[in-house]
Design a protein around this motif. Structure first.
Motif, PDB file in Angstrom:
ATOM      1  N   HIS B  76      -7.815  10.686  98.008  1.00 37.76           N
ATOM      2  CA  HIS B  76      -7.221  10.786  97.838  1.00 37.76           C
ATOM      3  C   HIS B  76      -6.188   9.694  99.187  1.00 37.76           C
ATOM      4  O   HIS B  76      -6.371   9.994  99.598  1.00 37.76           O
ATOM      5  N   ASP B  77      -5.400   8.900  98.144  1.00 31.66           N
ATOM      6  CA  ASP B  77      -4.732   7.988  98.946  1.00 31.66           C
ATOM      7  C   ASP B  77      -3.404   7.482  98.263  1.00 31.66           C
ATOM      8  O   ASP B  77      -2.396   7.760  98.075  1.00 31.66           O
ATOM      9  N   CYS B  78      -3.573   6.707  97.203  1.00 27.17           N
ATOM     10  CA  CYS B  78      -1.485   6.769  95.765  1.00 27.17           C
ATOM     11  C   CYS B  78      -1.207   6.987  95.620  1.00 27.17           C
ATOM     12  O   CYS B  78      -0.366   7.848  95.558  1.00 27.17           O
ATOM     13  N   ARG B  79      -1.866   8.421  94.902  1.00 30.15           N
ATOM     14  CA  ARG B  79      -1.684   9.264  94.518  1.00 30.15           C
ATOM     15  C   ARG B  79      -0.739   8.906  93.359  1.00 30.15           C
ATOM     16  O   ARG B  79       0.279   9.433  92.750  1.00 30.15           O
ATOM     17  N   GLU B  80      -0.919   7.788  92.799  1.00 32.76           N
ATOM     18  CA  GLU B  80       0.058   6.829  91.790  1.00 32.76           C
ATOM     19  C   GLU B  80      -1.290   5.918  90.605  1.00 32.76           C
ATOM     20  O   GLU B  80      -1.313   5.056  90.335  1.00 32.76           O
ATOM     21  N   GLY B  81      -2.628   6.407  90.500  1.00 34.15           N
ATOM     22  CA  GLY B  81      -3.384   5.793  89.601  1.00 34.15           C
ATOM     23  C   GLY B  81      -4.289   4.830  90.207  1.00 34.15           C
ATOM     24  O   GLY B  81      -4.579   3.531  89.044  1.00 34.15           O
ATOM     25  N   ILE B  82      -3.649   3.869  91.027  1.00 36.51           N
ATOM     26  CA  ILE B  82      -4.430   2.137  91.423  1.00 36.51           C
ATOM     27  C   ILE B  82      -5.472   2.514  93.207  1.00 36.51           C
ATOM     28  O   ILE B  82      -6.217   1.258  92.778  1.00 36.51           O
ATOM     29  N   CYS B  83      -5.485   3.332  93.577  1.00 40.75           N
ATOM     30  CA  CYS B  83      -6.431   3.633  94.529  1.00 40.75           C
ATOM     31  C   CYS B  83      -8.131   3.400  94.115  1.00 40.75           C
ATOM     32  O   CYS B  83      -8.899   3.387  94.554  1.00 40.75           O
ATOM     33  N   GLY B  84      -7.978   4.154  93.258  1.00 45.25           N
ATOM     34  CA  GLY B  84      -8.994   5.188  93.186  1.00 45.25           C
ATOM     35  C   GLY B  84     -10.295   5.917  93.647  1.00 45.25           C
ATOM     36  O   GLY B  84     -11.447   6.261  94.017  1.00 45.25           O
ATOM     37  N   MET B  85      -9.742   7.265  94.689  1.00 40.80           N
ATOM     38  CA  MET B  85      -9.591   7.884  95.797  1.00 40.80           C
ATOM     39  C   MET B  85      -9.988   9.041  94.969  1.00 40.80           C
ATOM     40  O   MET B  85     -10.803   9.521  95.208  1.00 40.80           O
ATOM     41  N   CYS B  86      -8.944   9.131  94.381  1.00 43.57           N
ATOM     42  CA  CYS B  86      -9.458  10.988  93.812  1.00 43.57           C
ATOM     43  C   CYS B  86     -10.558  11.428  93.257  1.00 43.57           C
ATOM     44  O   CYS B  86     -10.185  11.714  91.839  1.00 43.57           O
ATOM     45  N   THR B 102      -6.229   8.721  86.060  1.00 42.75           N
ATOM     46  CA  THR B 102      -7.059   9.079  87.706  1.00 42.75           C
ATOM     47  C   THR B 102      -6.461  10.393  87.999  1.00 42.75           C
ATOM     48  O   THR B 102      -5.119  11.383  86.917  1.00 42.75           O
ATOM     49  N   CYS B 104      -5.216  11.916  90.330  1.00 45.69           N
ATOM     50  CA  CYS B 104      -3.832  12.071  90.628  1.00 45.69           C
ATOM     51  C   CYS B 104      -2.557  12.287  89.818  1.00 45.69           C
ATOM     52  O   CYS B 104      -1.626  12.753  90.216  1.00 45.69           O
ATOM     53  N   ILE B 180     -10.297   0.210  89.418  1.00 42.67           N
ATOM     54  CA  ILE B 180     -10.039   0.457  90.556  1.00 42.67           C
ATOM     55  C   ILE B 180     -11.277   0.676  91.679  1.00 42.67           C
ATOM     56  O   ILE B 180     -11.222   1.401  92.232  1.00 42.67           O
TER      57      ILE B 180
END
Ligand code: HEM
Ligand code: FES
Lengths: 222, 269
Positions: B76-86, B102, B104, B180
């Motif tokens: 996880h990283d941004c927790r706002e739907g833009i980084c694509g990690m989660c 996403t 998150c 993302i």
């Protein structure tokens, strides 16, 4: 895959068209036809060098498509690794889009029976009753052969299963082939999708009606 | 038929009313790349409908740490739907049950009291599990390195009118660029194909003037890299498009195929 698929679709148009000639014998069309239109069409397909060469190309097309199909299926199946415990199922795609290999296999099994019932006696062993239509040219009475074959309920059932498989194979395959070949214009894709659904249903229903019509003797040799 | 205000009020109450729930989480646990994984079952109490899905795992991890256990590893990283990690597979769907969302941004009001939620990592040969829900998605980095860029320095952002771009192309390029790189397309595809991701990257540049000089070599080398990484081939089942949190269109794949076929016969080298 796309190219050979489209080629086979082209073949289906011709095949369903020629075979539909048997329906000329329907009571409300021309009850005295007695399979003449169909027998003449089949004779034409077997008696010119062009159509015989096309036949070889057709075999090559089938073989290529089947080999490519199985290669694709085997490679793609290996790509997942561990299976999911809960899968996506029908939430993202149609079952028949995910079952092209299975549907193709059913068509393949059918083809073996189909070829040995009609193609082998007509092109290789020539053990079909002769018939002539007044101009001195003797030809195979494939119409009669069809009638005989389709008296078996088991064969009719096999044909119906194959027609259903073909229908679903094409419901996905028709549009997929164009996408594979790079068609990305939204208008064309919408059009091709509808055309594909129509094609799949019409072709399969026409094919399915042949064994049914003969089994229930809606049409029969006199 | 109730009036519009009554209906709107009902909707707000129905969807937004806060509630607490007790859940059972069945989570994939795997110690490392080579270890045998297994599902562990965790009851989680007093989950607020206003939490995000990741916060529920945070909650559970707090408890696991306090109990001296091993917390669940997840990206996880941004927790706002833009980084694509989660990236995780929730009840058989990438990023859970909501469309275009996403993990998150998945809120717990998507679930009811008493639900059992199965959480798995992405499953693909090209994305090996590193630990628990974390997979190694560096294959995507290598795909981009294979050609998902413009080789020259394009300088600062130029004036909006300096380079004419057809509006439809600009919009389609922008839509493709919203990818993302989370990998949901690979996770959902029955062939574990990366075609939607790749097509987003290819289309994003193919539709802009800056992408033209390398258009052919880009698609050839990126597709070659995709095969090398062990992703499957596209058979257009449409699962990728259905689960993409950014709603990337599958027609991008057809555009990529067209570019690929064309580049195959017309590339300069
Ligand atoms: C003989 C046995 C057959 C087998 C084993 C077979 C197998 C397959 C497989 C595995 C695929 C690819 C799956 C996919 O794209 O999802 C496929 C695609 C296709 N098949 Fe068949 N098939 C057979 C017969 C036929 C026939 C008789 C036709 C049509 C007349 C046909 C038309 C197509 C088309 C149009 C496609 C789509 C190509 C694409 O997606 O690019 N196939 N087939
Ligand atoms: S954590 Fe960045 S997209 Fe979900």
């Amino acid at each position: 895959m796309g190219l050979t698929g489209l080629f086979l679709i082209g073949f289906l148009v011709i095949h369903v068209g020629l075979n539909a000639c048997i329906f000329a014998d329907l009571p409300f069309l021309n009850p005295s036809d007695n399979g003449e239109m169909f027998n003449r069409a089949a004779h034409f397909m077997g008696s010119t060098i062009v159509t015989r060469i096309l036949e070889l190309v057709l075999f090559a097309g089938f073989i290529l498509h089947i080999i490519q199909g199985y290669q694709l299926e085997i490679q793609n199946r290996k790509r997942r690794g561990t299976a999911y415990s809960v899968g996506l199922g029908n939430r993202g795609s149609k079952w028949y889009s995910r079952s092209m290999g299975l549907l193709g296999t059913l068509i393949f099994l059918f083809l073996i029976v189909h070829i040995s019932a009609f193609w082998v006696p007509s092109r290789i062993t020539h053990d079909l009753a002769p018939v002539a239509y007044g101009n001195g040219v003797e030809m195979h009475n494939l119409y009669l052969r069809m009638f005989e074959v389709f008296q078996s309920p088991l064969i009719v059932l096999l044909y119906l299963v194959a027609c259903a498989s073909l229908c679903f194979h094409l419901l996905h395959g028709f549009q997929s082939a164009f996408r594979t070949m790079g068609v990305h214009n939204k208008k064309y894709l919408t059009m091709l999708k509808s055309l594909g659904y129509g094609f799949a249903v019409v072709v399969s229903v026409l094919f399915a009606l042949m064994p049914i019509a003969m089994h229930f003797q809606w049409i029969k040799p006199d | 038929m109730p009036s519009a205000t009554v209906r709107a009020g009902w909707c707000v109450r129905f969807y937004m009313e806060h509630y607490n729930m007790n859940l059972t989480l069945k989570v994939w646990r795997q110690d490392n790349k080579n270890a045998q994984g297994r599902f562990e079952t965790y009851p989680v109490k007093d989950v607020s409908s206003e939490m995000s899905f990741l916060e529920v795992i945070d909650l559970l991890n707090d408890r696991l740490v306090k109990e001296g256990g091993d917390p669940i590893a997840f990206d996880h990283d941004c927790r706002e739907g833009i980084c694509g990690m989660c990236s995780m597979y929730i009840n058989g769907r990438p990023h859970g049950p909501w469309h275009a969302t996403t993990t998150c941004q998945l809120h717990m009001r998507a679930f009811k009291d008493g639900d059992t939620v199965v959480v798995e990592p992405w499953r693909a040969q090209a994305f090996p599990v590193i630990k628990d829900l974390v997979t190694d998605r560096s294959a995507f980095d290598r795909l981009v390195q294979a050609g998902g860029f413009v080789s020259v320095n394009t300088g600062n952002a130029v004036d909006g009118n300096a380079i004419p771009v057809n509006k439809d192309n600009a919009d389609a390029s922008f839509a493709a660029a919203s990818c993302i790189a989370c990998g949901a397309c690979v996770a959902a595809c029955k062939n574990a194909s990366a075609s939607l991701f790749l097509a987003a990257k290819v289309s994003h540049l193919a539709l802009l003037p800056q992408g033209q000089p390398e258009r052919k070599s880009r698609v050839l080398s990126m597709v070659a890299q995709m095969d090398k990484e062990g992703f499957g081939s596209c058979t257009f089942t449409g699962a990728c498009e259905a689960v993409c949190p950014k709603e990337i269109s599958i027609t991008n794949i057809s555009r990529m195929h067209k570019d690929y076929l064309f580049a195959g016969v017309a590339a300069d080298k």
